[in-house]
Motif scaffolding. Structure first.
Motif, PDB file in Angstrom:
ATOM      1  N   ASP A   1      -1.400   9.218   1.443  1.00 35.07           N
ATOM      2  CA  ASP A   1      -2.547  10.082   1.179  1.00 35.07           C
ATOM      3  C   ASP A   1      -2.538  10.489  -0.290  1.00 35.07           C
ATOM      4  N   LEU A   2      -3.719  10.817  -0.795  1.00 34.65           N
ATOM      5  CA  LEU A   2      -3.860  11.294  -2.168  1.00 34.65           C
ATOM      6  C   LEU A   2      -4.405  12.716  -2.110  1.00 34.65           C
ATOM      7  N   ASP A   3      -3.670  13.632  -2.709  1.00 36.94           N
ATOM      8  CA  ASP A   3      -4.080  15.033  -2.749  1.00 36.94           C
ATOM      9  C   ASP A   3      -4.644  15.371  -4.118  1.00 36.94           C
ATOM     10  N   SER A   4      -5.530  16.363  -4.157  1.00 40.44           N
ATOM     11  CA  SER A   4      -6.105  16.792  -5.432  1.00 40.44           C
ATOM     12  C   SER A   4      -5.055  17.541  -6.251  1.00 40.44           C
TER      13      SER A   4
ATOM     14  N   GLY B   1      -4.835   7.017   3.686  1.00 40.23           N
ATOM     15  CA  GLY B   1      -4.637   5.622   4.043  1.00 40.23           C
ATOM     16  C   GLY B   1      -4.637   4.640   2.897  1.00 40.23           C
ATOM     17  N   ILE B   2      -4.142   5.047   1.736  1.00 35.32           N
ATOM     18  CA  ILE B   2      -4.040   4.137   0.589  1.00 35.32           C
ATOM     19  C   ILE B   2      -2.856   3.199   0.839  1.00 35.32           C
ATOM     20  N   ALA B   3      -3.116   1.906   0.797  1.00 34.99           N
ATOM     21  CA  ALA B   3      -2.098   0.919   1.165  1.00 34.99           C
ATOM     22  C   ALA B   3      -1.222   0.519  -0.009  1.00 34.99           C
ATOM     23  N   LYS B   4       0.054   0.357   0.296  1.00 33.97           N
ATOM     24  CA  LYS B   4       1.010  -0.270  -0.618  1.00 33.97           C
ATOM     25  C   LYS B   4       1.739  -1.334   0.191  1.00 33.97           C
ATOM     26  N   ILE B   5       1.716  -2.554  -0.307  1.00 31.20           N
ATOM     27  CA  ILE B   5       2.364  -3.670   0.372  1.00 31.20           C
ATOM     28  C   ILE B   5       3.572  -4.091  -0.448  1.00 31.20           C
ATOM     29  N   SER B   6       4.721  -4.150   0.200  1.00 35.96           N
ATOM     30  CA  SER B   6       5.929  -4.690  -0.422  1.00 35.96           C
ATOM     31  C   SER B   6       6.225  -6.008   0.276  1.00 35.96           C
ATOM     32  N   ALA B   7       6.180  -7.086  -0.481  1.00 35.88           N
ATOM     33  CA  ALA B   7       6.413  -8.417   0.089  1.00 35.88           C
ATOM     34  C   ALA B   7       7.478  -9.132  -0.720  1.00 35.88           C
ATOM     35  N   SER B   8       8.286  -9.928  -0.017  1.00 37.58           N
ATOM     36  CA  SER B   8       9.290 -10.721  -0.730  1.00 37.58           C
ATOM     37  C   SER B   8       9.430 -12.077  -0.064  1.00 37.58           C
ATOM     38  N   TRP B   9       9.796 -13.028  -0.883  1.00 35.28           N
ATOM     39  CA  TRP B   9       9.951 -14.413  -0.463  1.00 35.28           C
ATOM     40  C   TRP B   9      11.323 -14.898  -0.893  1.00 35.28           C
ATOM     41  N   ALA B  10      11.966 -15.681  -0.046  1.00 40.07           N
ATOM     42  CA  ALA B  10      13.265 -16.270  -0.380  1.00 40.07           C
ATOM     43  C   ALA B  10      13.110 -17.782  -0.425  1.00 40.07           C
TER      44      ALA B  10
ATOM     45  N   GLU C   1      19.909 -30.282 -10.813  1.00 40.45           N
ATOM     46  CA  GLU C   1      19.196 -31.533 -11.031  1.00 40.45           C
ATOM     47  C   GLU C   1      17.695 -31.322 -11.228  1.00 40.45           C
ATOM     48  N   GLY C   2      17.336 -30.336 -12.027  1.00 46.58           N
ATOM     49  CA  GLY C   2      15.941 -30.074 -12.347  1.00 46.58           C
ATOM     50  C   GLY C   2      15.157 -29.329 -11.274  1.00 46.58           C
ATOM     51  N   GLN C   3      15.815 -28.928 -10.210  1.00 45.70           N
ATOM     52  CA  GLN C   3      15.168 -28.175  -9.135  1.00 45.70           C
ATOM     53  C   GLN C   3      15.708 -26.749  -9.137  1.00 45.70           C
ATOM     54  N   ALA C   4      14.829 -25.791  -8.830  1.00 47.27           N
ATOM     55  CA  ALA C   4      15.242 -24.393  -8.807  1.00 47.27           C
ATOM     56  C   ALA C   4      14.830 -23.756  -7.489  1.00 47.27           C
ATOM     57  N   VAL C   5      15.578 -22.743  -7.102  1.00 47.05           N
ATOM     58  CA  VAL C   5      15.270 -21.949  -5.910  1.00 47.05           C
ATOM     59  C   VAL C   5      15.157 -20.500  -6.361  1.00 47.05           C
ATOM     60  N   TRP C   6      14.032 -19.858  -5.999  1.00 46.07           N
ATOM     61  CA  TRP C   6      13.720 -18.510  -6.448  1.00 46.07           C
ATOM     62  C   TRP C   6      13.568 -17.537  -5.291  1.00 46.07           C
ATOM     63  N   GLU C   7      13.882 -16.283  -5.561  1.00 43.22           N
ATOM     64  CA  GLU C   7      13.511 -15.151  -4.710  1.00 43.22           C
ATOM     65  C   GLU C   7      12.499 -14.348  -5.487  1.00 43.22           C
ATOM     66  N   VAL C   8      11.394 -13.971  -4.857  1.00 39.51           N
ATOM     67  CA  VAL C   8      10.330 -13.220  -5.514  1.00 39.51           C
ATOM     68  C   VAL C   8       9.996 -12.000  -4.671  1.00 39.51           C
ATOM     69  N   ALA C   9       9.741 -10.880  -5.350  1.00 39.11           N
ATOM     70  CA  ALA C   9       9.312  -9.657  -4.663  1.00 39.11           C
ATOM     71  C   ALA C   9       8.161  -9.039  -5.468  1.00 39.11           C
ATOM     72  N   VAL C  10       7.171  -8.516  -4.740  1.00 36.25           N
ATOM     73  CA  VAL C  10       5.984  -7.939  -5.365  1.00 36.25           C
ATOM     74  C   VAL C  10       5.554  -6.715  -4.584  1.00 36.25           C
ATOM     75  N   ASP C  11       5.151  -5.660  -5.310  1.00 37.09           N
ATOM     76  CA  ASP C  11       4.488  -4.498  -4.720  1.00 37.09           C
ATOM     77  C   ASP C  11       3.019  -4.567  -5.075  1.00 37.09           C
ATOM     78  N   LEU C  12       2.151  -4.488  -4.078  1.00 36.89           N
ATOM     79  CA  LEU C  12       0.713  -4.490  -4.260  1.00 36.89           C
ATOM     80  C   LEU C  12       0.191  -3.114  -3.861  1.00 36.89           C
ATOM     81  N   ILE C  13      -0.557  -2.459  -4.762  1.00 43.85           N
ATOM     82  CA  ILE C  13      -0.961  -1.066  -4.556  1.00 43.85           C
ATOM     83  C   ILE C  13      -2.477  -0.961  -4.615  1.00 43.85           C
ATOM     84  N   GLU C  14      -3.044  -0.306  -3.609  1.00 48.90           N
ATOM     85  CA  GLU C  14      -4.491  -0.145  -3.529  1.00 48.90           C
ATOM     86  C   GLU C  14      -4.991   0.826  -4.579  1.00 48.90           C
ATOM     87  N   PHE C  15      -6.149   0.517  -5.164  1.00 49.09           N
ATOM     88  CA  PHE C  15      -6.796   1.417  -6.108  1.00 49.09           C
ATOM     89  C   PHE C  15      -7.293   2.648  -5.386  1.00 49.09           C
TER      90      PHE C  15
END
Length: 115
Positions: free
Chosen positions: A23-26, A45-54, A101-115
């Motif tokens: 929630d957002l308060d004044s 109900g302002i959404a924040k999504i935390s997603a990660s990929w392995a 051998e020129g190949q990489a494996v990554w873990e990525v994480a992102v937070d997406l926040i509603e305006f």
């Protein structure tokens, strides 16, 4: 079913996925000197999504990070049903887990926040 789309483009299914609603308060919300809470909620109900990929390829890592580069974007996300919101990217991390051998494996994480 796609769990997360940015500007209409489906991202790979994340390994971890969390939706938080806030929630957002004044600015006049707070406690009085005697401890009574005076709350003026202006939005709920302002959404924040935390997603990660392995175990992502370099191409998928770049696809996710490039998708969240703009100042804002439309996100369709699953939360019992598909919802849509205008969002921006908060913290973003990309960890190189292995490279051979020129190949990489990554873990990525992102937070997406509603305006």
């Amino acid at each position: 079913m796609d769990i997360l789309l940015i500007d209409g483009v489906a991202l790979p299914a994340p390994n971890e996925y969390k939706v938080q609603l806030s929630d957002l308060d004044s600015s006049d919300t707070g406690r009085t000197e005697d401890g009574v809470m005076l709350r003026n909620r202006v939005r709920e109900g302002i959404a924040k999504i935390s997603a990660s990929w392995a175990a992502l390829s370099t191409a998928d890592c770049a696809r996710i990070l490039n998708a969240v580069t703009p100042d804002s974007f439309e996100v369709a996300y699953f939360f019992g049903a598909m919802r849509t919101a205008r969002m921006y990217a908060g913290d973003r991390t990309a960890n190189l887990k292995a490279a051979r051998e020129g190949q990489a494996v990554w873990e990525v994480a992102v937070d997406l926040i509603e305006f």
